[in-house]
Design an enzyme around this catalytic site. Structure first.
Site, PDB file in Angstrom:
ATOM      1  N   LYS A  24      36.343  42.645  42.218  1.00  0.00           N
ATOM      2  CA  LYS A  24      37.515  43.132  41.463  1.00  0.00           C
ATOM      3  C   LYS A  24      37.058  43.670  40.118  1.00  0.00           C
ATOM      4  O   LYS A  24      36.002  43.264  39.598  1.00  0.00           O
ATOM      5  CB  LYS A  24      38.555  42.037  41.274  1.00  0.00           C
ATOM      6  CG  LYS A  24      38.131  40.816  40.415  1.00  0.00           C
ATOM      7  CD  LYS A  24      38.295  40.983  38.910  1.00  0.00           C
ATOM      8  CE  LYS A  24      37.809  39.758  38.124  1.00  0.00           C
ATOM      9  NZ  LYS A  24      37.443  40.029  36.743  1.00  0.00           N
ATOM     10  N   PRO A 123      27.005  41.930  41.528  1.00  0.00           N
ATOM     11  CA  PRO A 123      26.153  41.171  40.598  1.00  0.00           C
ATOM     12  C   PRO A 123      26.858  39.918  40.087  1.00  0.00           C
ATOM     13  O   PRO A 123      28.040  39.981  39.752  1.00  0.00           O
ATOM     14  CB  PRO A 123      25.888  42.157  39.452  1.00  0.00           C
ATOM     15  CG  PRO A 123      26.867  43.264  39.617  1.00  0.00           C
ATOM     16  CD  PRO A 123      27.337  43.268  41.033  1.00  0.00           C
ATOM     17  N   GLY A 127      31.661  39.752  35.582  1.00  0.00           N
ATOM     18  CA  GLY A 127      33.080  40.075  35.367  1.00  0.00           C
ATOM     19  C   GLY A 127      33.698  40.770  36.565  1.00  0.00           C
ATOM     20  O   GLY A 127      34.745  41.400  36.479  1.00  0.00           O
ATOM     21  N   LEU A 128      33.033  40.658  37.729  1.00  0.00           N
ATOM     22  CA  LEU A 128      33.508  41.333  38.944  1.00  0.00           C
ATOM     23  C   LEU A 128      33.972  40.330  40.003  1.00  0.00           C
ATOM     24  O   LEU A 128      34.244  40.695  41.146  1.00  0.00           O
ATOM     25  CB  LEU A 128      32.396  42.214  39.536  1.00  0.00           C
ATOM     26  CG  LEU A 128      31.856  43.311  38.613  1.00  0.00           C
ATOM     27  CD1 LEU A 128      30.696  44.039  39.275  1.00  0.00           C
ATOM     28  CD2 LEU A 128      32.961  44.315  38.272  1.00  0.00           C
ATOM     29  N   GLY A 130      32.343  38.048  41.659  1.00  0.00           N
ATOM     30  CA  GLY A 130      31.452  37.973  42.826  1.00  0.00           C
ATOM     31  C   GLY A 130      31.516  36.631  43.543  1.00  0.00           C
ATOM     32  O   GLY A 130      31.654  36.582  44.768  1.00  0.00           O
ATOM     33  N   GLY A 131      31.431  35.535  42.775  1.00  0.00           N
ATOM     34  CA  GLY A 131      31.493  34.204  43.378  1.00  0.00           C
ATOM     35  C   GLY A 131      32.866  33.935  43.988  1.00  0.00           C
ATOM     36  O   GLY A 131      32.973  33.368  45.083  1.00  0.00           O
ATOM     37  N   SER A 132      33.908  34.367  43.296  1.00  0.00           N
ATOM     38  CA  SER A 132      35.273  34.170  43.797  1.00  0.00           C
ATOM     39  C   SER A 132      35.510  34.987  45.067  1.00  0.00           C
ATOM     40  O   SER A 132      36.202  34.541  45.979  1.00  0.00           O
ATOM     41  CB  SER A 132      36.300  34.593  42.737  1.00  0.00           C
ATOM     42  OG  SER A 132      36.094  33.871  41.552  1.00  0.00           O
ATOM     43  N   ALA A 133      34.917  36.190  45.123  1.00  0.00           N
ATOM     44  CA  ALA A 133      35.038  37.028  46.324  1.00  0.00           C
ATOM     45  C   ALA A 133      34.401  36.302  47.514  1.00  0.00           C
ATOM     46  O   ALA A 133      34.957  36.276  48.615  1.00  0.00           O
ATOM     47  CB  ALA A 133      34.349  38.369  46.100  1.00  0.00           C
ATOM     48  N   ASP A 165      40.154  33.300  39.683  1.00  0.00           N
ATOM     49  CA  ASP A 165      40.201  34.638  40.292  1.00  0.00           C
ATOM     50  C   ASP A 165      40.332  34.597  41.815  1.00  0.00           C
ATOM     51  O   ASP A 165      40.525  35.635  42.448  1.00  0.00           O
ATOM     52  CB  ASP A 165      38.922  35.413  39.953  1.00  0.00           C
ATOM     53  CG  ASP A 165      38.867  35.840  38.492  1.00  0.00           C
ATOM     54  OD1 ASP A 165      39.931  35.890  37.847  1.00  0.00           O
ATOM     55  OD2 ASP A 165      37.756  36.117  38.005  1.00  0.00           O
TER      56      ASP A 165
END
Ligand code: C5P
Length: 322
Positions: A24, A123, A127-128, A130-133, A165
């Protein structure tokens, strides 16, 4: 040899589910204030983008690790395999393992003999989400594997227990988020655009970025209602004018490269640039794929992660089920 195992034909293995879990970005983010529980109240607009991690959940994982992959067997018999260009924990602390554990616990199911392979393209610490995705993708993948409810509503509380997130990562598309970001309202986005993402390799801890928030000085940037309206009515000008992220104010002295990266994206042809979440990824706005790719080509020689992406109208996608 049994008649169904002819030479050269591999016997049918257990069920396998492949999930594409999108990153995100925040198109806007306002920190409203600090709460008694240690979190901060936010007003934000999340956007799922075409950069994904791939997760493969299998009932009978192969024993051989893919080249470059790290392997970890959890106490409950889940075999985690992570392939990543960045250091990412391949142990019980991985958010995907915590998601699998929480889901199995809720459903009274066993993880024994299951495989979870993660191919990282998002990465970490950028702030993207990544772990939550990966956590959201694991929940959706397990639900598909076990034939359970995979809806964002059905997995919401479990997701929120894993991170602020995760509820958005389950929902995907475009959404406004209040509270910790979990009170979500979908946005019917009509505005089309592309983005050039740059991450300088700096890992910024979310908790540290929040700790730099000073309610007396920060939080003026951006008008989120106007931003949502611009997205729904496909109006480029008010969209650009209402982009903003409180973290840009908080991190001014902490992350000096931010200002330079924002300027470089504009110099490379982007129409605006903004920090995503608590950083360190910055995204540049482009109105066409060509504009995004040209900006990416200018910056690619200078930074370890540069990607042209587009907003997508969905969340984790189950792509294959054998
Ligand atoms: O929810 P998550 O585990 O991703 O949050 C990581 C940290 O970021 C929290 O421990 C908290 O310090 C901070 N945070 C916050 N307010 C939010 C979300 C996160 O203060 N809305």
């Amino acid at each position: 040899m049994p008649s169904d195992q002819k030479p050269g034909i591999r016997p049918v293995r257990g069920k396998q589910v492949l999930v594409e879990a999108p990153a995100k970005v925040n198109l806007g983010l306002k920190i409203l204030g600090r709460r008694a529980d240690g979190y901060h109240d936010l007003d934000t607009v999340f956007q799922a983008v075409s950069l994904t991690d791939t997760l493969v959940l299998s009932e009978r994982p192969s024993e051989a690790a893919e080249p470059g992959g790290a392997v970890h067997l959890t106490d409950e018999g889940l075999r985690l395999e992570v392939r990543s260009p960045w250091p990412v924990p391949c142990d019980d602390s991985n958010l995907a393992v915590r998601a699998a554990r929480a889901f199995a616990g809720r459903e009274g199911r066993s993880l024994e003999g299951l495989g979870l392979r993660i191919e990282k393209r998002i990465p970490p610490g950028g702030g993207l989400a990544g772990g939550s995705a990966d956590a959201a993708g694991t929940l959706v993948g397990l639900a598909a594997l076990w034939g359970l409810d995979a809806s964002p509503q059905g997995l919401h509380d479990l997701g929120l227990g894993l991170g602020s997130d995760v509820p958005f990562c389950l929902m995907g598309g475009t959404a406004r988020g209040l509270g910790r970001g979990e009170i979500l309202t979908p946005v019917a986005r009509k505005l089309e655009f592309w983005m050039t993402m740059v991450n300088p390799g700096t890992i910024l801890k979310t908790s540290k970025a929040f700790a730099a928030f000073d309610p007396a000085r920060h939080g003026r940037a951006g008008d989120l209602s106007r931003l949502v309206e611009a997205l729904e009515e496909a109006r480029p000008e008010p969209f650009v004018q209402s982009l903003g992220n409180t973290f840009e104010e908080c991190l001014e002295g902490v992350f000096p490269l931010m200002r330079r990266l924002k300027d470089q994206l504009i110099e490379a042809g982007c129409s605006a640039s903004l920090l995503s979440g608590s950083g360190a990824t910055i995204w540049g706005l482009a109105w066409t794929e060509q504009q995004a790719r040209e900006a990416a080509a200018v910056l690619r020689p200078h930074y370890p992660f540069v990607h042209a992406v587009r907003p997508i109208p969905f969340g984790p996608m189950v792509r294959m089920k054998l």
